[in-house]
Design an enzyme around this catalytic site. Structure first.
Site, PDB file in Angstrom:
ATOM      1  N   VAL A  59       0.831  -1.201   0.000  1.00  0.00           N
ATOM      2  CA  VAL A  59       0.000   0.000   0.000  1.00  0.00           C
ATOM      3  C   VAL A  59       0.870   1.259   0.000  1.00  0.00           C
ATOM      4  O   VAL A  59       0.571   2.234  -0.693  1.00  0.00           O
ATOM      5  CB  VAL A  59      -0.987   0.001   1.192  1.00  0.00           C
ATOM      6  CG1 VAL A  59      -1.792   1.285   1.232  1.00  0.00           C
ATOM      7  CG2 VAL A  59      -1.922  -1.202   1.094  1.00  0.00           C
ATOM      8  N   CYS A  60       1.951   1.240   0.754  1.00  0.00           N
ATOM      9  CA  CYS A  60       2.852   2.400   0.799  1.00  0.00           C
ATOM     10  C   CYS A  60       3.470   2.642  -0.575  1.00  0.00           C
ATOM     11  O   CYS A  60       3.513   3.778  -1.067  1.00  0.00           O
ATOM     12  CB  CYS A  60       3.940   2.193   1.841  1.00  0.00           C
ATOM     13  SG  CYS A  60       3.309   1.998   3.531  1.00  0.00           S
ATOM     14  N   ALA A  61       3.935   1.582  -1.208  1.00  0.00           N
ATOM     15  CA  ALA A  61       4.522   1.704  -2.547  1.00  0.00           C
ATOM     16  C   ALA A  61       3.486   2.220  -3.543  1.00  0.00           C
ATOM     17  O   ALA A  61       3.783   3.072  -4.387  1.00  0.00           O
ATOM     18  CB  ALA A  61       5.077   0.351  -2.993  1.00  0.00           C
TER      19      ALA A  61
END
Length: 166
Positions: A59-61
């Site tokens: 999700v961060c990427a």
């Protein structure tokens, strides 16, 4: 303190996000070349702060890729992707992905950013990391939008953040 969740488990953050129309707290963060970036470096620009736990999670990427793509046509706007990852990991990611519209910054050294912005997780499985937050600043460094994502495993509302700059 705010309450969020990580995959359904309750997590507490250090404080509250800066409020709308409030001046953003000063920061010093580490760039991927190990030099220092400060809030003053972005004076006169609009700023999107995409804040997250770790560049090495899906999700961060995705949030970094999404803001890189969506910020392409924004004038006078800097997109800062901020985490406690080491600058080497941040640089590897943007180089591998060919991302050119974001600036990765790390809070690994001083570890003040998460406390000053009220978004460091103080318990739960990701304790000590930054929660998923988007903060948008105007050219004067005032907050015009903020969102702390209720569950860290979810993406932020990109459109809500970007609409404040249109």
């Amino acid at each position: 303190m705010s309450q969020i969740t990580f995959k359904g488990e309750q997590v507490t953050t250090y404080g509250d996000l800066p409020a709308k129309d409030e001046r953003a707290p000063y920061f010093e963060l580490v760039k991927t070349d190990l030099s220092t970036a400060t809030l003053n470096d972005f004076k006169g620009k609009r700023v999107i702060m995409n804040i997250f736990p770790s560049i090495d999670t899906g999700v961060c990427a995705t949030s970094v890729r999404s803001f890189n793509e969506r910020a392409t046509d924004l004038k006078n706007t800097a997109v800062l992707c901020i985490s406690r990852d080491l600058p080497f990991a941040q640089k590897r990611f943007v180089d591998d992905e060919g991302l050119e519209n974001v600036i990765n910054l790390s809070d690994f050294k001083e570890r003040n950013f998460g406390k000053d912005y009220g978004l460091e997780m103080i318990d739960g499985p990701l304790e000590g990391l930054l929660s998923r937050v988007v903060i948008v600043l105007d050219e004067n460094g005032n907050v015009i939008h903020s969102q702390q994502v209720q569950d860290i495993a979810e993406e932020p509302d990109y459109l809500a953040a970007l609409k404040t700059l249109l």
